[in-house]
Design an enzyme around this catalytic site. Sequence first.
Site, PDB file in Angstrom:
ATOM      1  N   GLU A 147       1.157  -0.900  -0.547  1.00  0.00           N
ATOM      2  CA  GLU A 147       0.005  -0.355   0.065  1.00  0.00           C
ATOM      3  C   GLU A 147       0.943   1.146   0.268  1.00  0.00           C
ATOM      4  OE1 GLU A 147      -3.319   0.962   0.045  1.00  0.00           O
ATOM      5  OE2 GLU A 147      -4.374   0.031   0.924  1.00  0.00           O
ATOM      6  N   ASP A 148       0.166   1.955  -0.430  1.00  0.00           N
ATOM      7  CA  ASP A 148       1.345   3.551  -0.215  1.00  0.00           C
ATOM      8  C   ASP A 148       1.163   4.338   1.113  1.00  0.00           C
ATOM      9  OD1 ASP A 148      -1.911   4.127  -0.616  1.00  0.00           O
ATOM     10  OD2 ASP A 148      -1.902   5.952  -2.369  1.00  0.00           O
TER      11      ASP A 148
ATOM     12  N   ASP B 240      -4.692   5.052   6.134  1.00  0.00           N
ATOM     13  CA  ASP B 240      -4.967   6.248   7.065  1.00  0.00           C
ATOM     14  C   ASP B 240      -5.823   5.826   7.924  1.00  0.00           C
ATOM     15  OD1 ASP B 240      -5.854   8.800   7.982  1.00  0.00           O
ATOM     16  OD2 ASP B 240      -5.962   9.041   5.958  1.00  0.00           O
TER      17      ASP B 240
ATOM     18  N   PHE C 192      -1.868  16.198   4.812  1.00  0.00           N
ATOM     19  CA  PHE C 192      -2.387  16.032   3.292  1.00  0.00           C
ATOM     20  C   PHE C 192      -1.194  15.992   2.415  1.00  0.00           C
ATOM     21  CE2 PHE C 192      -4.407  14.590  -0.693  1.00  0.00           C
ATOM     22  CZ  PHE C 192      -4.823  13.784  -0.464  1.00  0.00           C
TER      23      PHE C 192
ATOM     24  N   ARG D 232       1.587  12.798  -8.295  1.00  0.00           N
ATOM     25  CA  ARG D 232       1.832  11.434  -8.198  1.00  0.00           C
ATOM     26  C   ARG D 232       3.554  11.197  -9.185  1.00  0.00           C
ATOM     27  NH1 ARG D 232      -2.088   7.427  -7.365  1.00  0.00           N
ATOM     28  NH2 ARG D 232      -4.232   7.979  -8.334  1.00  0.00           N
TER      29      ARG D 232
END
Length: 181
Positions: free
Chosen positions: A100-101, A104, A153, A166
């Site tokens: 996963e990036d 959260d 964020f 990205r």
Amino acid sequence: MKTHENIEKVLITKEEIAEKVKETAEKLSADYKDKNPLMICVLKGAAVFFADLTRAMDIDVETDFMAISSYGGGTKSSGQIRLIKDVSINLVGRDVVIVEDIVDSGNTLKNLKTLLDARGARSVAACCLLSKPSRRTCDVGVEYVCFEVPDEFVVGYGLDYAEKYRNLDSVCVLRKEAIKS
């Protein structure tokens, strides 16, 4: 790093990322030696991390991809998980590593682990570039974490806001003014 007017600051440099990816790949290689793990990239955000991570591993691995949506175009998870693209490899008896990036709330990862376990995987572990433990709303294990980040964020190195940023080579904090409510 490419500069962009909507970037508030660089949180993690490309050099720091490269070093941590190398360390994580070495740990995965040691932990999965002689196991031929199936590395599953969660698209789109993890693609850059996944490519660097798997190339840095010095063991045989198989790869596959899943696309999951829980954000839509916003900045917070909707809590609703949609499976957009599924794996094509049979998971029965496999050692699986979800890549996963960012983790959260943990909801997406928890759902993925449950799904892959139910499909007969021998083991299911998670590896993420970024973790925001302060945002967890459910209890989910993340076995391999490169960086813990504050509740800001972030974009870059595969992470996006509305499909932008990205391609930044570092992890950056997006200016609040750039985020549309």
